[in-house]
Design a protein around this motif. Sequence first.
Motif, PDB file in Angstrom:
ATOM      1  N   GLN A  14       0.813  -1.214   0.000  1.00  0.00           N
ATOM      2  CA  GLN A  14       0.000   0.000   0.000  1.00  0.00           C
ATOM      3  C   GLN A  14       0.846   1.263   0.000  1.00  0.00           C
ATOM      4  O   GLN A  14       0.466   2.266  -0.590  1.00  0.00           O
ATOM      5  N   GLY A  15       1.997   1.210   0.658  1.00  0.00           N
ATOM      6  CA  GLY A  15       2.859   2.386   0.726  1.00  0.00           C
ATOM      7  C   GLY A  15       3.604   2.623  -0.567  1.00  0.00           C
ATOM      8  O   GLY A  15       3.345   3.583  -1.287  1.00  0.00           O
ATOM      9  N   SER A  16       4.527   1.722  -0.875  1.00  0.00           N
ATOM     10  CA  SER A  16       5.368   1.921  -2.057  1.00  0.00           C
ATOM     11  C   SER A  16       4.587   1.796  -3.355  1.00  0.00           C
ATOM     12  O   SER A  16       4.710   2.624  -4.246  1.00  0.00           O
ATOM     13  N   LEU A  17       3.786   0.742  -3.469  1.00  0.00           N
ATOM     14  CA  LEU A  17       3.077   0.526  -4.733  1.00  0.00           C
ATOM     15  C   LEU A  17       1.746   1.268  -4.798  1.00  0.00           C
ATOM     16  O   LEU A  17       1.367   1.758  -5.844  1.00  0.00           O
ATOM     17  N   GLY A  18       1.047   1.350  -3.683  1.00  0.00           N
ATOM     18  CA  GLY A  18      -0.255   2.011  -3.665  1.00  0.00           C
ATOM     19  C   GLY A  18      -0.173   3.491  -3.389  1.00  0.00           C
ATOM     20  O   GLY A  18      -1.167   4.193  -3.427  1.00  0.00           O
ATOM     21  N   GLN A  19       1.021   3.958  -3.077  1.00  0.00           N
ATOM     22  CA  GLN A  19       1.296   5.369  -2.831  1.00  0.00           C
ATOM     23  C   GLN A  19       0.464   5.959  -1.687  1.00  0.00           C
ATOM     24  O   GLN A  19       0.107   7.133  -1.715  1.00  0.00           O
ATOM     25  N   VAL A  20       0.186   5.111  -0.679  1.00  0.00           N
ATOM     26  CA  VAL A  20      -0.454   5.618   0.527  1.00  0.00           C
ATOM     27  C   VAL A  20       0.634   6.318   1.335  1.00  0.00           C
ATOM     28  O   VAL A  20       1.737   5.798   1.503  1.00  0.00           O
ATOM     29  N   SER A  21       0.337   7.471   1.825  1.00  0.00           N
ATOM     30  CA  SER A  21       1.296   8.290   2.562  1.00  0.00           C
ATOM     31  C   SER A  21       1.857   7.549   3.782  1.00  0.00           C
ATOM     32  O   SER A  21       1.097   6.900   4.510  1.00  0.00           O
ATOM     33  N   PRO A  22       3.162   7.675   4.025  1.00  0.00           N
ATOM     34  CA  PRO A  22       3.738   7.099   5.246  1.00  0.00           C
ATOM     35  C   PRO A  22       3.062   7.633   6.512  1.00  0.00           C
ATOM     36  O   PRO A  22       2.948   6.924   7.505  1.00  0.00           O
ATOM     37  N   VAL A  50      12.792 -15.134 -11.671  1.00  0.00           N
ATOM     38  CA  VAL A  50      12.921 -16.441 -11.018  1.00  0.00           C
ATOM     39  C   VAL A  50      11.735 -16.683 -10.085  1.00  0.00           C
ATOM     40  O   VAL A  50      11.155 -17.768 -10.059  1.00  0.00           O
ATOM     41  N   GLY A  51      11.362 -15.672  -9.330  1.00  0.00           N
ATOM     42  CA  GLY A  51      10.219 -15.806  -8.438  1.00  0.00           C
ATOM     43  C   GLY A  51       8.937 -16.118  -9.186  1.00  0.00           C
ATOM     44  O   GLY A  51       8.142 -16.970  -8.761  1.00  0.00           O
ATOM     45  N   LEU A  52       8.719 -15.443 -10.299  1.00  0.00           N
ATOM     46  CA  LEU A  52       7.517 -15.698 -11.091  1.00  0.00           C
ATOM     47  C   LEU A  52       7.538 -17.088 -11.715  1.00  0.00           C
ATOM     48  O   LEU A  52       6.497 -17.759 -11.796  1.00  0.00           O
ATOM     49  N   GLN A  53       8.711 -17.547 -12.134  1.00  0.00           N
ATOM     50  CA  GLN A  53       8.831 -18.916 -12.656  1.00  0.00           C
ATOM     51  C   GLN A  53       8.488 -19.938 -11.575  1.00  0.00           C
ATOM     52  O   GLN A  53       7.792 -20.921 -11.831  1.00  0.00           O
ATOM     53  N   ARG A  54       8.972 -19.717 -10.369  1.00  0.00           N
ATOM     54  CA  ARG A  54       8.677 -20.631  -9.262  1.00  0.00           C
ATOM     55  C   ARG A  54       7.184 -20.636  -8.942  1.00  0.00           C
ATOM     56  O   ARG A  54       6.599 -21.682  -8.681  1.00  0.00           O
ATOM     57  N   ARG A  58       4.662 -23.891  -9.134  1.00  0.00           N
ATOM     58  CA  ARG A  58       3.812 -24.326  -8.014  1.00  0.00           C
ATOM     59  C   ARG A  58       2.345 -24.376  -8.427  1.00  0.00           C
ATOM     60  O   ARG A  58       1.590 -25.250  -8.017  1.00  0.00           O
ATOM     61  N   ARG A  59       1.956 -23.410  -9.228  1.00  0.00           N
ATOM     62  CA  ARG A  59       0.565 -23.272  -9.646  1.00  0.00           C
ATOM     63  C   ARG A  59       0.185 -24.328 -10.670  1.00  0.00           C
ATOM     64  O   ARG A  59      -0.975 -24.719 -10.774  1.00  0.00           O
ATOM     65  N   GLY A  60       1.153 -24.771 -11.459  1.00  0.00           N
ATOM     66  CA  GLY A  60       0.842 -25.717 -12.525  1.00  0.00           C
ATOM     67  C   GLY A  60       0.069 -25.032 -13.624  1.00  0.00           C
ATOM     68  O   GLY A  60       0.407 -23.933 -14.054  1.00  0.00           O
ATOM     69  N   SER A  61      -1.014 -25.648 -14.034  1.00  0.00           N
ATOM     70  CA  SER A  61      -1.805 -25.076 -15.131  1.00  0.00           C
ATOM     71  C   SER A  61      -2.861 -24.096 -14.645  1.00  0.00           C
ATOM     72  O   SER A  61      -3.643 -23.587 -15.445  1.00  0.00           O
ATOM     73  N   GLY A  62      -2.868 -23.806 -13.347  1.00  0.00           N
ATOM     74  CA  GLY A  62      -3.860 -22.882 -12.788  1.00  0.00           C
ATOM     75  C   GLY A  62      -3.644 -21.451 -13.229  1.00  0.00           C
ATOM     76  O   GLY A  62      -2.593 -21.072 -13.750  1.00  0.00           O
ATOM     77  N   VAL A  63      -4.634 -20.641 -12.998  1.00  0.00           N
ATOM     78  CA  VAL A  63      -4.616 -19.226 -13.369  1.00  0.00           C
ATOM     79  C   VAL A  63      -3.799 -18.446 -12.340  1.00  0.00           C
ATOM     80  O   VAL A  63      -3.951 -18.654 -11.133  1.00  0.00           O
ATOM     81  N   PRO A  64      -2.926 -17.535 -12.802  1.00  0.00           N
ATOM     82  CA  PRO A  64      -2.173 -16.703 -11.850  1.00  0.00           C
ATOM     83  C   PRO A  64      -3.116 -15.882 -10.975  1.00  0.00           C
ATOM     84  O   PRO A  64      -4.174 -15.443 -11.442  1.00  0.00           O
ATOM     85  N   ASP A  65      -2.732 -15.697  -9.699  1.00  0.00           N
ATOM     86  CA  ASP A  65      -3.551 -14.838  -8.848  1.00  0.00           C
ATOM     87  C   ASP A  65      -3.352 -13.382  -9.266  1.00  0.00           C
ATOM     88  O   ASP A  65      -2.552 -13.076 -10.148  1.00  0.00           O
ATOM     89  N   ARG A  66      -4.066 -12.475  -8.621  1.00  0.00           N
ATOM     90  CA  ARG A  66      -4.045 -11.081  -9.073  1.00  0.00           C
ATOM     91  C   ARG A  66      -2.668 -10.451  -8.940  1.00  0.00           C
ATOM     92  O   ARG A  66      -2.317  -9.561  -9.711  1.00  0.00           O
ATOM     93  N   PHE A  67      -1.855 -10.900  -7.969  1.00  0.00           N
ATOM     94  CA  PHE A  67      -0.517 -10.340  -7.843  1.00  0.00           C
ATOM     95  C   PHE A  67       0.433 -10.963  -8.860  1.00  0.00           C
ATOM     96  O   PHE A  67       1.230 -10.268  -9.479  1.00  0.00           O
ATOM     97  N   LEU A  72       6.077  -7.098 -14.875  1.00  0.00           N
ATOM     98  CA  LEU A  72       7.403  -7.202 -14.259  1.00  0.00           C
ATOM     99  C   LEU A  72       7.775  -5.950 -13.477  1.00  0.00           C
ATOM    100  O   LEU A  72       8.421  -6.049 -12.429  1.00  0.00           O
ATOM    101  N   GLN A  73       7.378  -4.789 -13.942  1.00  0.00           N
ATOM    102  CA  GLN A  73       7.700  -3.546 -13.227  1.00  0.00           C
ATOM    103  C   GLN A  73       7.080  -3.546 -11.830  1.00  0.00           C
ATOM    104  O   GLN A  73       7.721  -3.146 -10.865  1.00  0.00           O
ATOM    105  N   PHE A  74       5.841  -3.991 -11.726  1.00  0.00           N
ATOM    106  CA  PHE A  74       5.176  -4.095 -10.421  1.00  0.00           C
ATOM    107  C   PHE A  74       6.010  -4.955  -9.473  1.00  0.00           C
ATOM    108  O   PHE A  74       6.284  -4.575  -8.339  1.00  0.00           O
ATOM    109  N   HIS A  75       6.414  -6.107  -9.952  1.00  0.00           N
ATOM    110  CA  HIS A  75       7.170  -7.043  -9.115  1.00  0.00           C
ATOM    111  C   HIS A  75       8.553  -6.490  -8.762  1.00  0.00           C
ATOM    112  O   HIS A  75       9.037  -6.694  -7.644  1.00  0.00           O
TER     113      HIS A  75
END
Length: 127
Positions: A14-22, A50-54, A58-67, A72-75
Amino acid sequence: MLCDRFSDSTRAYQGSLGQVSPIVLNAMQRVTIGDLKPDLTIILDIPVEVGLQRAAARRGSGVPDRFEAEDLQFHQELRDAYRQIAAEDPQRCVLIDADADADTVAGRVWTALRDRVFSVPSPAGTA
């Protein structure tokens, strides 16, 4: 107590990505947890790709969650936010290189626990 999320996650997402004030985040933290903070925070650091590949493996053929579905920029910004948290609080945070096999990473985590938690002497009058 061991948990996999705490106020650092709120600061990163929420802070860094959502830009909610500290200022807002600090006020929310005072109300919800006061001065409570972990004795040790372990941040598993890994290159974004590497994290996204892992995660996909783990997910297999399932749909990626919203995160996982974010670009790549988000991550990368999320990774940077966690690395910044570790840099700002080195007494509490240990940044662990997780770009290795599970046994190696587990060994690094146990070493951090041993060095940071188990080597701390008990307060006077306790066992």
